[in-house]
Design an enzyme around this catalytic site. Sequence first.
Site, PDB file in Angstrom:
ATOM      1  N   ARG A   1       0.825  -1.229   0.000  1.00  0.00           N
ATOM      2  CA  ARG A   1       0.000   0.000   0.000  1.00  0.00           C
ATOM      3  C   ARG A   1       0.854   1.272   0.000  1.00  0.00           C
ATOM      4  NH1 ARG A   1      -2.188  -3.569  -1.236  1.00  0.00           N
ATOM      5  NH2 ARG A   1      -3.942  -4.673  -0.335  1.00  0.00           N
TER       6      ARG A   1
ATOM      7  N   SER B   1     -10.634  -1.697   3.554  1.00  0.00           N
ATOM      8  CA  SER B   1      -9.917  -1.979   4.806  1.00  0.00           C
ATOM      9  C   SER B   1      -9.528  -0.671   5.486  1.00  0.00           C
ATOM     10  CB  SER B   1      -8.639  -2.772   4.524  1.00  0.00           C
ATOM     11  OG  SER B   1      -8.990  -4.023   4.001  1.00  0.00           O
TER      12      SER B   1
ATOM     13  N   GLU C   1      -5.053   2.324   6.867  1.00  0.00           N
ATOM     14  CA  GLU C   1      -4.908   2.210   5.411  1.00  0.00           C
ATOM     15  C   GLU C   1      -5.719   3.335   4.752  1.00  0.00           C
ATOM     16  OE1 GLU C   1      -5.033  -1.667   3.652  1.00  0.00           O
ATOM     17  OE2 GLU C   1      -6.051  -0.935   1.848  1.00  0.00           O
TER      18      GLU C   1
HETATM   19  C1  LIG Z   1     -15.534  -2.070  -0.877  1.00  0.00           C
HETATM   20  C2  LIG Z   1     -14.087  -1.718  -1.036  1.00  0.00           C
HETATM   21  C3  LIG Z   1     -13.159  -2.710  -1.281  1.00  0.00           C
HETATM   22  C4  LIG Z   1     -11.792  -2.387  -1.428  1.00  0.00           C
HETATM   23  N1  LIG Z   1     -10.907  -3.392  -1.669  1.00  0.00           N
HETATM   24  C5  LIG Z   1      -9.609  -3.097  -1.808  1.00  0.00           C
HETATM   25  C6  LIG Z   1      -8.652  -4.129  -2.065  1.00  0.00           C
HETATM   26  O1  LIG Z   1      -8.982  -5.292  -2.170  1.00  0.00           O
HETATM   27  N2  LIG Z   1      -7.353  -3.765  -2.202  1.00  0.00           N
HETATM   28  C7  LIG Z   1      -6.939  -2.477  -2.113  1.00  0.00           C
HETATM   29  O2  LIG Z   1      -5.743  -2.209  -2.263  1.00  0.00           O
HETATM   30  N3  LIG Z   1      -7.820  -1.482  -1.872  1.00  0.00           N
HETATM   31  C8  LIG Z   1      -9.134  -1.752  -1.728  1.00  0.00           C
HETATM   32  N4  LIG Z   1     -10.019  -0.746  -1.486  1.00  0.00           N
HETATM   33  C9  LIG Z   1      -9.524   0.647  -1.316  1.00  0.00           C
HETATM   34  C10 LIG Z   1      -9.487   1.481  -2.592  1.00  0.00           C
HETATM   35  O3  LIG Z   1     -10.434   1.036  -3.538  1.00  0.00           O
HETATM   36  C11 LIG Z   1      -8.090   1.486  -3.224  1.00  0.00           C
HETATM   37  O4  LIG Z   1      -7.113   1.994  -2.338  1.00  0.00           O
HETATM   38  C12 LIG Z   1      -8.060   2.327  -4.510  1.00  0.00           C
HETATM   39  O5  LIG Z   1      -6.850   2.099  -5.175  1.00  0.00           O
HETATM   40  C13 LIG Z   1      -8.191   3.833  -4.256  1.00  0.00           C
HETATM   41  O6  LIG Z   1      -8.378   4.488  -5.492  1.00  0.00           O
HETATM   42  P1  LIG Z   1      -9.262   5.814  -5.568  1.00  0.00           P
HETATM   43  O7  LIG Z   1      -9.257   6.303  -6.952  1.00  0.00           O
HETATM   44  O8  LIG Z   1     -10.592   5.584  -4.970  1.00  0.00           O
HETATM   45  O9  LIG Z   1      -8.393   6.766  -4.653  1.00  0.00           O
HETATM   46  P2  LIG Z   1      -8.942   7.869  -3.643  1.00  0.00           P
HETATM   47  O10 LIG Z   1      -9.626   7.191  -2.510  1.00  0.00           O
HETATM   48  O11 LIG Z   1      -9.691   8.901  -4.380  1.00  0.00           O
HETATM   49  O12 LIG Z   1      -7.569   8.457  -3.115  1.00  0.00           O
HETATM   50  C14 LIG Z   1      -6.713   7.682  -2.309  1.00  0.00           C
HETATM   51  C15 LIG Z   1      -5.362   8.394  -2.216  1.00  0.00           C
HETATM   52  O13 LIG Z   1      -4.751   8.383  -3.499  1.00  0.00           O
HETATM   53  C16 LIG Z   1      -4.518   9.722  -3.938  1.00  0.00           C
HETATM   54  N5  LIG Z   1      -4.788   9.767  -5.380  1.00  0.00           N
HETATM   55  C17 LIG Z   1      -5.913   9.471  -6.046  1.00  0.00           C
HETATM   56  N6  LIG Z   1      -5.722   9.620  -7.371  1.00  0.00           N
HETATM   57  C18 LIG Z   1      -4.440  10.016  -7.532  1.00  0.00           C
HETATM   58  C19 LIG Z   1      -3.625  10.364  -8.651  1.00  0.00           C
HETATM   59  N7  LIG Z   1      -4.099  10.337  -9.902  1.00  0.00           N
HETATM   60  N8  LIG Z   1      -2.359  10.730  -8.420  1.00  0.00           N
HETATM   61  C20 LIG Z   1      -1.860  10.792  -7.177  1.00  0.00           C
HETATM   62  N9  LIG Z   1      -2.575  10.498  -6.066  1.00  0.00           N
HETATM   63  C21 LIG Z   1      -3.846  10.117  -6.254  1.00  0.00           C
HETATM   64  C22 LIG Z   1      -5.486  10.600  -3.151  1.00  0.00           C
HETATM   65  O14 LIG Z   1      -5.003  11.905  -3.048  1.00  0.00           O
HETATM   66  C23 LIG Z   1      -5.494   9.870  -1.827  1.00  0.00           C
HETATM   67  O15 LIG Z   1      -4.342  10.203  -1.090  1.00  0.00           O
HETATM   68  C24 LIG Z   1     -11.390  -1.037  -1.341  1.00  0.00           C
HETATM   69  C25 LIG Z   1     -12.329  -0.031  -1.115  1.00  0.00           C
HETATM   70  C26 LIG Z   1     -13.669  -0.364  -0.961  1.00  0.00           C
HETATM   71  C27 LIG Z   1     -14.676   0.726  -0.722  1.00  0.00           C
END
Ligand SMILES: Cc1cc2nc3c(=O)[nH]c(=O)nc-3n(C[C@H](O)[C@H](O)[C@H](O)COP(=O)(O)OP(=O)(O)OC[C@H]3O[C@@H](n4cnc5c(N)ncnc54)[C@H](O)[C@@H]3O)c2cc1C
Length: 298
Positions: free
Chosen positions: A158, A207, A277
């Site tokens: 992560r 998580s 996380e």
């Molecule tokens: C039901 C559920 C299940 C999940 N399962 C998993 C799993 O199995 N494994 C896992 O790893 N995660 C999981 N996640 C967490 C999440 O989906 C991941 O961490 C995902 O990669 C986050 O992407 P996002 O676009 O939603 O980022 P955001 O939540 O919008 O942002 C997260 C972070 O990334 C930064 N960010 C976003 N986009 C960019 C960019 N283009 N450049 C630089 N920084 C950026 C943001 O500033 C923030 O700090 C889950 C979430 C949910 C709700």
Amino acid sequence: MEKNYPLHQLTTLKIGGPAEVVYWPQTKEDLATVWQRAQEAGVPVWLIGQGSNLLLPDEGLPGVTLVTTSLRVIEWGDHTVQVEAGYPLARLAQEAGERGFSGLEFARGIPGSVGGAVMMNAGAHGGTIADQIMNVTALWADGTVKKVDKAELKFAYRFCSLRGHAWVLEAELMFSPGDPKEILQDMKKNLTYRTRHQPLEKPSAGSIFKNPPGDSAGRLIEAAGWKGKSVGGAQVSHKHANFIVNTGNARAKDVLALMEEIQRDVQLKFGITLQPEVEYLSSQFEHRTSNFEHRKGG
Ligand SMILES: Cc1cc2nc3c(=O)[nH]c(=O)nc-3n(C[C@H](O)[C@H](O)[C@H](O)COP(=O)(O)OP(=O)(O)OC[C@H]3O[C@@H](n4cnc5c(N)ncnc54)[C@H](O)[C@@H]3O)c2cc1C
């Protein structure tokens, strides 16, 4: 552009007060220009993808909140893809599978964007996005746009070394050849597993804590007796103890209080300090993402 936009609409946890301004850049150049202008004007800038790993503050965010979800240009190559940061990861995984491109089977149920997935090094079922990355094109804090090869990046659980330094504009991924039927079957299996074990029917951010080395955060939280317990509208899921769900009217302060209580109790009972996380973006920290750990450190 929207003013006073309710941030709870931009996260899967459905929490967050008003953003002063929200803007959805339509191109990478547009994003870089807004960043540059905001820098010059001394306005705080926040970046959000699908908001699936975020806890946003009840008091909202000052300045400009940029949402990448319109950045969706995608170009498939021979077992490669060049894809912009706002593209949904799960959709990318599905489309790769249909082409017989193997490598993102783990990602079919992750509700994030490509940029968020790179930044978080999203992973599941033994795979991570870092395994598939060839290079990343990013906007650096000084306003330059630069492509960096994977060898120049550090990925860990992560974690991606771009954190705090640059924003992902696009990424190039590579795949191994595979049988579409088998790939899609694997994805289905992973999705079924999630439906059984995760509270997908309720708003959450996935998580809440990282797994400590050699153990699982969910196991520890459950063993400490936290399943079903709540603070305000934030509740530890009955289905999976490492998920905090919003039962309808949760506020960020409820989630933070619940996290702190869990951390304290798990530390007391098992001597392990759980690390968040989920990312808590707080207005204390301008021009960068910040999380719960930073907040606690003051
Ligand atoms: C039901 C559920 C299940 C999940 N399962 C998993 C799993 O199995 N494994 C896992 O790893 N995660 C999981 N996640 C967490 C999440 O989906 C991941 O961490 C995902 O990669 C986050 O992407 P996002 O676009 O939603 O980022 P955001 O939540 O919008 O942002 C997260 C972070 O990334 C930064 N960010 C976003 N986009 C960019 C960019 N283009 N450049 C630089 N920084 C950026 C943001 O500033 C923030 O700090 C889950 C979430 C949910 C709700």
